[in-house]
Write a protein that holds these residues in place. Structure first.
Motif, mmCIF file in Angstrom:
data_model
loop_
_atom_site.group_PDB
_atom_site.id
_atom_site.type_symbol
_atom_site.label_atom_id
_atom_site.label_comp_id
_atom_site.label_asym_id
_atom_site.label_seq_id
_atom_site.Cartn_x
_atom_site.Cartn_y
_atom_site.Cartn_z
ATOM 1 N N SER A 219 1.010 -1.241 0.118
ATOM 2 C CA SER A 219 -0.056 0.151 -0.057
ATOM 3 C C SER A 219 0.754 1.348 -0.032
ATOM 4 C CB SER A 219 -0.899 -0.074 1.022
ATOM 5 O OG SER A 219 -0.300 -0.066 2.370
ATOM 6 N N ALA A 220 2.181 0.936 0.077
ATOM 7 C CA ALA A 220 3.183 2.308 0.118
ATOM 8 C C ALA A 220 4.484 1.748 -0.584
ATOM 9 C CB ALA A 220 3.308 2.863 1.716
ATOM 10 N N VAL A 221 4.398 1.989 -1.844
ATOM 11 C CA VAL A 221 5.713 1.629 -2.622
ATOM 12 C C VAL A 221 6.298 2.945 -2.831
ATOM 13 C CG1 VAL A 221 6.690 0.581 -4.651
ATOM 14 C CG2 VAL A 221 4.633 -0.458 -3.474
ATOM 15 N N PRO A 222 7.686 3.011 -2.524
ATOM 16 C CA PRO A 222 8.241 4.373 -2.595
ATOM 17 C C PRO A 222 8.553 4.664 -4.093
ATOM 18 C CG PRO A 222 9.789 2.747 -1.996
ATOM 19 C CD PRO A 222 8.352 2.012 -1.719
ATOM 20 N N VAL A 223 8.359 6.039 -4.581
ATOM 21 C CA VAL A 223 8.791 6.436 -5.827
ATOM 22 C C VAL A 223 9.674 7.540 -5.868
ATOM 23 C CG1 VAL A 223 7.756 7.519 -7.726
ATOM 24 C CG2 VAL A 223 6.325 5.857 -6.876
ATOM 25 N N ARG A 224 10.550 7.678 -6.467
ATOM 26 C CA ARG A 224 11.582 8.789 -6.307
ATOM 27 C C ARG A 224 12.023 9.247 -7.790
ATOM 28 N NH1 ARG A 224 14.560 10.905 -2.327
ATOM 29 N NH2 ARG A 224 14.039 9.101 -1.140
ATOM 30 N N LEU A 225 11.910 10.496 -8.188
ATOM 31 C CA LEU A 225 12.343 11.023 -9.400
ATOM 32 C C LEU A 225 13.984 11.440 -9.186
ATOM 33 C CD1 LEU A 225 10.481 13.026 -12.054
ATOM 34 C CD2 LEU A 225 12.668 14.088 -11.101
ATOM 35 N N THR A 226 14.802 11.403 -10.163
ATOM 36 C CA THR A 226 15.922 11.876 -10.244
ATOM 37 C C THR A 226 16.387 12.446 -11.421
ATOM 38 O OG1 THR A 226 16.877 10.080 -8.556
ATOM 39 C CG2 THR A 226 18.543 11.377 -9.766
ATOM 40 N N TYR A 227 16.880 13.768 -11.213
ATOM 41 C CA TYR A 227 17.285 14.608 -12.696
ATOM 42 C C TYR A 227 18.389 15.346 -12.512
ATOM 43 C CZ TYR A 227 16.504 17.745 -16.388
ATOM 44 O OH TYR A 227 16.694 18.469 -17.605
ATOM 45 N N LEU A 228 19.250 14.913 -13.111
ATOM 46 C CA LEU A 228 20.747 15.503 -13.449
ATOM 47 C C LEU A 228 21.443 15.443 -12.126
ATOM 48 C CD1 LEU A 228 20.036 18.947 -15.307
ATOM 49 C CD2 LEU A 228 21.065 16.577 -16.119
ATOM 50 N N GLY A 229 21.476 14.122 -11.365
ATOM 51 C CA GLY A 229 21.959 13.937 -10.150
ATOM 52 C C GLY A 229 21.321 14.215 -8.762
ATOM 53 N N ARG A 230 20.212 15.058 -8.944
ATOM 54 C CA ARG A 230 19.391 15.714 -7.871
ATOM 55 C C ARG A 230 18.118 14.627 -7.785
ATOM 56 N NH1 ARG A 230 19.953 20.629 -10.493
ATOM 57 N NH2 ARG A 230 17.698 20.686 -10.804
ATOM 58 N N SER A 231 17.978 14.201 -6.579
ATOM 59 C CA SER A 231 16.687 13.482 -6.070
ATOM 60 C C SER A 231 15.618 14.030 -5.614
ATOM 61 C CB SER A 231 16.916 12.214 -5.254
ATOM 62 O OG SER A 231 17.691 11.247 -6.112
ATOM 63 N N THR A 232 14.185 13.988 -5.893
ATOM 64 C CA THR A 232 13.359 14.608 -5.506
ATOM 65 C C THR A 232 12.864 14.038 -4.045
ATOM 66 O OG1 THR A 232 11.635 12.809 -6.233
ATOM 67 C CG2 THR A 232 12.044 15.049 -7.503
ATOM 68 N N ASN A 233 12.036 14.259 -3.192
ATOM 69 C CA ASN A 233 11.604 13.560 -2.027
ATOM 70 C C ASN A 233 10.720 12.362 -2.416
ATOM 71 O OD1 ASN A 233 12.492 15.701 -0.351
ATOM 72 N ND2 ASN A 233 10.585 16.802 -0.327
ATOM 73 N N GLU A 234 10.786 11.368 -1.387
ATOM 74 C CA GLU A 234 10.208 10.240 -1.900
ATOM 75 C C GLU A 234 8.812 10.360 -1.527
ATOM 76 O OE1 GLU A 234 11.971 6.461 -0.764
ATOM 77 O OE2 GLU A 234 10.267 6.283 0.613
ATOM 78 N N VAL A 235 7.865 9.922 -2.616
ATOM 79 C CA VAL A 235 6.480 9.744 -2.257
ATOM 80 C C VAL A 235 6.043 8.001 -2.491
ATOM 81 C CG1 VAL A 235 6.001 11.920 -3.419
ATOM 82 C CG2 VAL A 235 5.915 9.981 -4.868
ATOM 83 N N THR A 236 5.070 7.677 -2.039
ATOM 84 C CA THR A 236 4.708 6.421 -2.282
ATOM 85 C C THR A 236 3.174 6.366 -3.024
ATOM 86 O OG1 THR A 236 3.285 6.648 0.056
ATOM 87 C CG2 THR A 236 5.597 5.763 0.194
ATOM 88 N N ILE A 237 3.036 5.105 -3.626
ATOM 89 C CA ILE A 237 1.980 4.837 -4.283
ATOM 90 C C ILE A 237 1.494 3.381 -3.818
ATOM 91 C CG2 ILE A 237 2.275 6.234 -6.265
ATOM 92 C CD1 ILE A 237 3.088 3.560 -7.731
ATOM 93 N N GLY A 238 0.113 2.959 -4.162
ATOM 94 C CA GLY A 238 -0.283 1.804 -3.732
ATOM 95 C C GLY A 238 0.033 0.874 -4.890
ATOM 96 N N LEU A 239 0.107 -0.444 -4.774
ATOM 97 C CA LEU A 239 0.720 -1.087 -5.971
ATOM 98 C C LEU A 239 0.126 -2.651 -5.746
ATOM 99 C CD1 LEU A 239 2.478 -1.147 -8.472
ATOM 100 C CD2 LEU A 239 4.329 -1.903 -7.206
ATOM 101 N N ARG A 240 -0.564 -3.271 -6.529
ATOM 102 C CA ARG A 240 -1.175 -4.647 -6.392
ATOM 103 C C ARG A 240 -0.698 -5.417 -7.288
ATOM 104 N NH1 ARG A 240 -6.028 -5.144 -9.842
ATOM 105 N NH2 ARG A 240 -6.424 -2.805 -10.567
#
Length: 83
Positions: free
Chosen positions: A62-83
């Motif tokens: 119910s809380a799978v981590p998602v992270r975007l990285t651009y030019l070596g900089r990462s965003t804060n982690e968010v979560t999504i539900g995954l089944r």
């Protein structure tokens, strides 16, 4: 509604260079996602739309981590539900 492996998701972000040819990287559950599109978000000036495919092999939760990285900089982690 939880996402499933292979499903296409869209995310909207700022801070990705307009007109860049270098795509961001997105990980879901620490697995790399396929970037299908990134560019100006229609109707949302200053925002970038990133379309990604949920990778196979991510453990459903119910809380799978998602992270975007651009030019070596990462965003804060968010979560999504995954089944």
């Amino acid at each position: 509604m939880p996402a499933v492996a292979g499903e296409i998701l869209s995310m909207y972000t700022s801070g990705v260079s307009e007109g860049s040819v270098i795509p961001p990287q997105v990980s879901i559950g620490s697995k790399p996602s396929e970037i299908l599109f990134f560019g100006d978000a229609p109707g949302y000036p200053g925002f970038t739309q990133v379309n990604i495919r949920v990778p196979a092999g991510v453990t459903p939760d119910s809380a799978v981590p998602v992270r975007l990285t651009y030019l070596g900089r990462s965003t804060n982690e968010v979560t999504i539900g995954l089944r």
